[in-house]
Motif scaffolding. Structure first.
Motif, PDB file in Angstrom:
ATOM      1  N   ALA A   1       0.823  -1.206   0.000  1.00  0.00           N
ATOM      2  CA  ALA A   1       0.000   0.000   0.000  1.00  0.00           C
ATOM      3  C   ALA A   1       0.859   1.260   0.000  1.00  0.00           C
ATOM      4  N   ARG A   2       1.994   1.173   0.658  1.00  0.00           N
ATOM      5  CA  ARG A   2       2.818   2.383   0.774  1.00  0.00           C
ATOM      6  C   ARG A   2       3.946   2.461  -0.258  1.00  0.00           C
ATOM      7  N   GLY A   3       4.262   1.342  -0.854  1.00  0.00           N
ATOM      8  CA  GLY A   3       5.239   1.352  -1.940  1.00  0.00           C
ATOM      9  C   GLY A   3       6.680   1.404  -1.483  1.00  0.00           C
ATOM     10  N   ILE A   4       7.565   1.619  -2.470  1.00  0.00           N
ATOM     11  CA  ILE A   4       8.992   1.633  -2.196  1.00  0.00           C
ATOM     12  C   ILE A   4       9.354   2.940  -1.495  1.00  0.00           C
ATOM     13  N   ARG A   5      10.082   2.815  -0.404  1.00  0.00           N
ATOM     14  CA  ARG A   5      10.418   4.017   0.359  1.00  0.00           C
ATOM     15  C   ARG A   5      11.925   4.131   0.556  1.00  0.00           C
ATOM     16  N   ALA A   6      12.331   5.222   1.162  1.00  0.00           N
ATOM     17  CA  ALA A   6      13.765   5.447   1.374  1.00  0.00           C
ATOM     18  C   ALA A   6      14.400   4.254   2.081  1.00  0.00           C
ATOM     19  N   GLN A   7      13.678   3.691   3.063  1.00  0.00           N
ATOM     20  CA  GLN A   7      14.228   2.566   3.810  1.00  0.00           C
ATOM     21  C   GLN A   7      14.496   1.358   2.908  1.00  0.00           C
ATOM     22  N   THR A   8      13.664   1.168   1.884  1.00  0.00           N
ATOM     23  CA  THR A   8      13.873   0.054   0.959  1.00  0.00           C
ATOM     24  C   THR A   8      15.243   0.186   0.302  1.00  0.00           C
ATOM     25  N   HIS A   9      15.539   1.384  -0.166  1.00  0.00           N
ATOM     26  CA  HIS A   9      16.836   1.639  -0.806  1.00  0.00           C
ATOM     27  C   HIS A   9      17.970   1.482   0.205  1.00  0.00           C
ATOM     28  N   ARG A  10      17.740   2.017   1.392  1.00  0.00           N
ATOM     29  CA  ARG A  10      18.772   1.959   2.431  1.00  0.00           C
ATOM     30  C   ARG A  10      19.119   0.501   2.755  1.00  0.00           C
ATOM     31  N   HIS A  11      18.084  -0.312   2.920  1.00  0.00           N
ATOM     32  CA  HIS A  11      18.340  -1.702   3.292  1.00  0.00           C
ATOM     33  C   HIS A  11      18.992  -2.483   2.156  1.00  0.00           C
ATOM     34  N   LEU A  12      18.598  -2.199   0.925  1.00  0.00           N
ATOM     35  CA  LEU A  12      19.266  -2.839  -0.222  1.00  0.00           C
ATOM     36  C   LEU A  12      20.746  -2.459  -0.244  1.00  0.00           C
ATOM     37  N   THR A  13      21.013  -1.192  -0.011  1.00  0.00           N
ATOM     38  CA  THR A  13      22.397  -0.714  -0.036  1.00  0.00           C
ATOM     39  C   THR A  13      23.217  -1.403   1.047  1.00  0.00           C
ATOM     40  N   VAL A  14      22.661  -1.451   2.260  1.00  0.00           N
ATOM     41  CA  VAL A  14      23.396  -2.057   3.372  1.00  0.00           C
ATOM     42  C   VAL A  14      23.652  -3.541   3.087  1.00  0.00           C
ATOM     43  N   CYS A  15      22.619  -4.242   2.639  1.00  0.00           N
ATOM     44  CA  CYS A  15      22.772  -5.677   2.372  1.00  0.00           C
ATOM     45  C   CYS A  15      23.830  -5.912   1.300  1.00  0.00           C
ATOM     46  N   ALA A  16      23.762  -5.144   0.216  1.00  0.00           N
ATOM     47  CA  ALA A  16      24.715  -5.344  -0.881  1.00  0.00           C
ATOM     48  C   ALA A  16      26.129  -5.032  -0.416  1.00  0.00           C
ATOM     49  N   LEU A  17      26.296  -3.955   0.316  1.00  0.00           N
ATOM     50  CA  LEU A  17      27.626  -3.576   0.797  1.00  0.00           C
ATOM     51  C   LEU A  17      28.202  -4.656   1.710  1.00  0.00           C
ATOM     52  N   MET A  18      27.360  -5.216   2.589  1.00  0.00           N
ATOM     53  CA  MET A  18      27.851  -6.193   3.552  1.00  0.00           C
ATOM     54  C   MET A  18      28.049  -7.570   2.930  1.00  0.00           C
ATOM     55  N   GLY A  19      27.693  -7.719   1.655  1.00  0.00           N
ATOM     56  CA  GLY A  19      28.026  -8.959   0.953  1.00  0.00           C
ATOM     57  C   GLY A  19      26.890  -9.954   0.845  1.00  0.00           C
ATOM     58  N   VAL A  20      25.648  -9.515   1.050  1.00  0.00           N
ATOM     59  CA  VAL A  20      24.506 -10.425   0.866  1.00  0.00           C
ATOM     60  C   VAL A  20      24.213 -10.479  -0.630  1.00  0.00           C
ATOM     61  N   ARG A  21      24.183 -11.708  -1.203  1.00  0.00           N
ATOM     62  CA  ARG A  21      24.072 -11.806  -2.661  1.00  0.00           C
ATOM     63  C   ARG A  21      22.703 -12.272  -3.136  1.00  0.00           C
ATOM     64  N   THR A  22      21.866 -12.753  -2.206  1.00  0.00           N
ATOM     65  CA  THR A  22      20.532 -13.224  -2.576  1.00  0.00           C
ATOM     66  C   THR A  22      19.494 -12.417  -1.816  1.00  0.00           C
ATOM     67  N   VAL A  23      18.537 -11.838  -2.532  1.00  0.00           N
ATOM     68  CA  VAL A  23      17.517 -11.032  -1.875  1.00  0.00           C
ATOM     69  C   VAL A  23      16.136 -11.565  -2.236  1.00  0.00           C
ATOM     70  N   ILE A  24      15.347 -11.830  -1.196  1.00  0.00           N
ATOM     71  CA  ILE A  24      13.935 -12.177  -1.397  1.00  0.00           C
ATOM     72  C   ILE A  24      13.127 -10.944  -1.020  1.00  0.00           C
ATOM     73  N   VAL A  25      12.445 -10.358  -2.002  1.00  0.00           N
ATOM     74  CA  VAL A  25      11.625  -9.187  -1.708  1.00  0.00           C
ATOM     75  C   VAL A  25      10.200  -9.658  -1.519  1.00  0.00           C
ATOM     76  N   ALA A  26       9.656  -9.445  -0.317  1.00  0.00           N
ATOM     77  CA  ALA A  26       8.265  -9.818  -0.056  1.00  0.00           C
ATOM     78  C   ALA A  26       7.418  -8.557  -0.162  1.00  0.00           C
ATOM     79  N   ILE A  27       6.592  -8.500  -1.226  1.00  0.00           N
ATOM     80  CA  ILE A  27       5.650  -7.376  -1.349  1.00  0.00           C
ATOM     81  C   ILE A  27       4.476  -7.733  -0.433  1.00  0.00           C
ATOM     82  N   ASN A  28       4.468  -7.126   0.749  1.00  0.00           N
ATOM     83  CA  ASN A  28       3.535  -7.544   1.799  1.00  0.00           C
ATOM     84  C   ASN A  28       2.251  -6.700   1.766  1.00  0.00           C
ATOM     85  N   LYS A  29       1.281  -7.180   2.518  1.00  0.00           N
ATOM     86  CA  LYS A  29      -0.031  -6.522   2.624  1.00  0.00           C
ATOM     87  C   LYS A  29      -0.737  -6.458   1.265  1.00  0.00           C
TER      88      LYS A  29
END
Lengths: 624, 310
Positions: free
Chosen positions: A126-154
């Protein structure tokens, strides 16, 4: 070949999302429906409600299953990383690091991501992609997480519409495309109703992909090409001694090792041959990454805790061979409450090794939302940036992209001992290899003998107006009269020349102290008795200065003068200006002065100057 | 919608146990290498048995390089004390036993002072006394994150401020396997090598490694009384019975071991490890549901930890 499933029995997962994206509910449901939660905890989630909960009593409020500290209970939010076990149907284990969603806890996100294989990232349909979405992707990628499951919730809140999902999925994929990720799976779910969490359901017949649990259970480490596999690495933690036995205990953090393999200590010197791989249950033929072992070497080798055992490079060259260096380019995630101080000495902790280190340059700060790199003078808590770091001694660090354990490091503040940053090594700086101090035949001892004196640095610290310069002047006259070779490095003096580019902020003061200490070191090497007269208000900076010298060469002298006396004296009219508000960074007024906790000497600045000089002359062991 | 039944009857349980074992050994070695005076907190229970076994493994063929500390409240099951002394002798451990003698002299018991105050004086304060007396800078414990909800957020290396206080907001971020073991004046560290183990992992590991445990974990006819639905074993004549009350004999065992008046038994026919593990897969209550000291107030474990409890 990369690691196989058998070598990867535990899948580490970081769960992230913004506040109210429904993360707790999603994790709670995953735990409950895989029988990973005890029955009495389920009962608790049936009967206990947070204020504002709309779930009727008697039904399980899944968000209550991940409920933690009382402090969080009161605020209805998550403030710290929680670790939870999920029994996967395949027989493997998932450990879910439940990371908080608030912006101010980005550092905890980084912690959770640092060990994660997979990220589960929630987006509120309902609220869509937000700043936090980008922030968390950036942090995960930087820290070396290579697989991401995006759950479009609600998805229930948008009537399970396909077009709503498609729009968000497209946006997330575009955002993720900025990073080097192996796999991005976007799943439409409703944590509240359970759709597509455990099993695919009929509410969204247009979706043909896997459920969240199916994706987690099916995860495999991505196959790695042979030339990308990190060679053997073992940081030595402990020396095991027994009768006729000396072994090097540690965990294989990358690659594998067999008896007969050639390894080198800290990627330097002659290689040694591995004799045995010892464990309590008997010797091993081979040890893979993740195994805790004790190695013995065929030849007697000097190995201590903190050393890194490294596969000797093969004939093809030295690619990925972590030759020790003392300067590195790295990314930092700042976790400290105090901001980064350029030039201040921190402890760099890599594996079991700890060495003093200084951030010598801040290249940029990364905006974690836009990905843009911006000029920066410092890094604050939750900032990420690209820096250059110099260590006191040369150490072997891998690139973080090659190995998290030997490419990652911590920066520790030297007084509080807090972890102020996580560092991710990019590469050693070439110039660090190339600068090898030439050893000249006339050395410090030779120069000192010619002068007939013992070189020393007397470091006078104290409040402005404490009497440092007066004492330094009187001391130098006395020493000069004794025929000794001296020099006074005075705070105001260096600020008109060497340090005229520096101001009085804590960062600039740190750099001021560093340059004066380095200069004093050169003068000491020249055989001089050096008297430094410098406010140097911060303990950390003085400690860093002292760390440059051998034991006994550096004498910290506290010129201890009561505050009312210095304000009364005010020889340069500085206290008057500070009081009037025109000198914001004045020590003792706008900034604090941290008195030495264990000074080598204390002189009373309010007493007789001659008494102070006598005391200092005594400490110099002048034999004339 | 039918939930997928993910039986914890795992495909490769050994692989999971191997990974958990390696992690625990890594933590042990880091403690032994980094701290001046570590101590192993030994509570005689199953988790302590696993901890001890892992310590022996971590330093083989060398010796375990630190002493073992037991906080004896004076109310432990008699079989626990026998087991403790037997184990210490067999493994050649440097065993230190500490009791809060002031508390004992003042007659502090679970019956006279209430469970909370009793636990604070005879366990928390006693632990602080023993740690201060030994000058230990690191204490290794068997706490697991799956035990209790505030434990889920516990660090592996958990910092204690002067006075052994646990401040949740001052805990250090833990990255990778790299631990910040640096301490400032007065700080100490608590270290939990079993952080990522579950209760089932502990039992499977005990079975695989053939680790001795106190016989109280296995079912036997034992004298018990019913206290508000909890079965309490009458281990000696200090337990106050009600007028005319006589203990019943029931086949019971214990999921956790502590002070006997505060530890509830469960009815069970499990007399060996196979039966015990089979029972665990069916009875899905959390193990601390049998601990009388955790239940007082919503965050009681959290507040006990803040005071310095493990």
């Amino acid at each position: 070949m990369g690691p196989t499933a058998a070598q990867h029995p535990i899948v580490r997962v970081v769960a992230c999302g913004s506040v109210d994206d429904g993360k707790s509910t999603l994790i709670g449901r995953l735990l409950a429906q895989t029988d990973s939660v005890p029955d009495d905890i389920l009962d608790y989630a049936r009967t206990t409600r947070r204020s504002g909960s709309t779930i009727p009593k008697g039904e399980v409020d899944y968000s209550m299953l991940t409920d933690g500290l009382e402090a969080e209970h009161e605020q209805g939010i998550t403030i710290d990383v929680a670790y939870r076990h999920l029994y996967l149907p395949s027989g493997r284990r998932a450990i879910i690091a439940d990371a908080p969603g608030h912006e101010q806890y980005t550092r905890n996100m980084a912690v959770a991501a640092s060990t994660a294989d997979v990220a589960v990232l929630l987006v509120d349909a309902a609220r869509g992609i937000r700043a936090q979405t980008h922030r968390h992707l950036t942090v995960c990628a930087l820290m070396g997480v290579r697989t991401v499951i995006v759950a479009i919730n609600k998805m229930d809140a948008v009537d399970f519409r396909h077009v709503a999902y498609e729009e968000l999925a497209g946006g997330v994929r575009a955002a993720a495309a900025r990073f080097d990720l192996d796999e991005v799976t976007v799943i439409p779910v409703s944590a509240l109703t359970g759709d597509n969490v455990i099993e695919r359901t009929s509410t969204m017949p247009w979706y043909h992909g896997p459920s969240v649990l199916e994706t987690l259970a099916a995860w495999q480490p991505s196959p790695v090409a042979d030339d990308q596999v990190a060679p053997f690495r073992l940081p030595v933690q402990y020396i095991v001694r027994a009768d006729n036995f000396r072994g090097y205990a540690g965990t294989v953090v990358a690659g594998s090792v067999r008896p007969g393999d050639k390894v080198s200590v800290n990627a330097t010197g002659a290689p040694a041959t591995v004799e045995r791989i010892v464990t309590y249950d008997g010797d091993l033929e081979e040890a893979h990454a993740g195994t805790a072992v004790t190695l013995t070497l065929e030849t007697e080798t000097d190995v201590t805790r903190g050393d890194l055992l490294v596969a000797q490079p093969d004939a093809s060259g030295e690619r990925d061979f972590p030759r020790p260096a003392s300067a590195f380019a790295a990314d930092l995630v700042w976790t400290g409450t105090e901001e980064l101080r350029h030039g201040r000495s921190y402890l760099l902790v890599a594996g079991s090794l700890a060495v003093p280190a200084v951030v010598t340059a801040i290249r940029n700060r990364r905006d974690v939302v836009s990905g843009e790199e911006m000029a920066a003078r410092t890094l604050k808590m939750n900032d990420m940036g690209h820096v250059e770091i110099a260590t006191d001694t040369a150490i072997p660090l891998d690139a973080y992209s090659l190995s998290r354990d030997t490419g990652g490091f911590l920066l520790v503040e030297r007084v509080s001992r807090d972890t102020v940053a996580a560092g991710l090594t990019r590469h050693a700086l070439r110039r660090a290899h190339n600068v090898v101090p030439h050893s000249f035949s006339v050395d410090r001892d030779a120069r000192a003998r010619l002068k007939g004196q013992k070189p020393r640095v007397l470091w006078l610290t104290g409040l402005p107006g404490a009497g440092k310069s007066t004492i330094a002047d009187a001391l130098e006259r006395r020493l000069h009269g004794l025929g000794l070779h001296t020099y006074v490095l005075d705070g105001d003096g260096v600020r008109t020349g060497l340090n005229k580019d520096l101001g009085f902020t804590p960062e600039d003061r740190a750099e001021n102290v560093r340059r004066v200490a380095e200069t004093a070191k050169l003068m000491l090497d020249a055989g001089l008795i050096v008297v430094v007269s410098l406010v140097s208000p911060f303990r950390g900076d003085r400690r860093a200065a002292k760390a440059l010298f051998a034991d006994g060469d550096f004498v910290e002298v506290w010129v201890d003068t009561p505050a009312d006396v210095v304000v009364e004296r005010d020889p340069k009219g500085l206290y008057a200006k500070a009081k009037a508000g025109t000198l914001p960074n004045m020590t003792g007024v706008g900034q604090g002065y941290e008195p030495p906790e264990h000074p080598d000497l204390v002189v009373k600045g309010a007493g007789e100057v001659d008494d102070a000089v006598d005391l200092l002359i005594g400490a110099l062991e002048v034999t004339h | 919608m039918a939930a997928v039944v993910a039986t914890p009857e795992v495909v490769a349980p050994d692989a999971v146990l191997d990974a958990l074992e390696a992690e625990a050994i890594h933590i042990y070695r880091e403690v032994a290498g980094a701290f001046r005076r570590p101590v192993l907190l030994y509570s005689i229970g199953k988790d302590s048995s696993v901890l001890l076994h892992l310590a022996v493994k971590a330093f083989a063929p060398g010796r375990v390089p630190f002493p073992v500390l037991h906080i004896d409240t004076g109310w432990k099951f008699r079989e626990m004390i026998e087991f403790r002394d037997r184990t210490a002798a067999q493994l050649g451990l440097d065993l230190i036993v500490h009791t809060n003698e002031e508390g004992r002299a003042e007659g502090v018991t679970p019956f006279t002072h209430g469970t909370h105050e009793y636990t604070r004086i005879m366990k928390t304060v006693a632990l602080r006394q023993a740690l201060d007396a030994g000058g230990y800078d690191a204490a290794i414990g068997g706490a697991r994150r799956d035990e209790e909800r505030s434990r889920a957020k516990e660090r592996v290396f958990s910092l204690r401020e002067p006075g052994h206080r646990w401040e949740p907001r001052k805990q250090r971020p833990e990255f990778w396997r790299t631990a910040n073991t640096q301490l400032s004046e007065g700080q100490t560290m608590r270290v939990f090598p079993l952080s990522n183990w579950t209760e089932l992992d502990v039992w499977r590991y005990i079975q695989r490694e053939n680790i001795p445990v106190v016989p109280l974990y296995f079912s036997e006819p034992r004298p018990v009384v019913d206290r508000g639905g909890q079965l309490i074993m009458i281990d000696d004549d200090r337990y106050p019975l009600e007028d005319g009350e006589a203990p019943m004999t029931k086949d019971v065992r214990f999921r956790t071991l502590g002070c006997y008046p505060l530890t509830a038994a469960v009815e069970s026919q499990a007399t060996d490890l196979d039966a015990l593990i089979a029972e665990m897969l069916v009875d899905r209550r959390s193990e601390r549901s049998g601990r009388l000291i955790d239940g007082e107030g919503g965050g009681s474990m959290e507040s006990k930890k803040t005071e310095g409890y493990f």
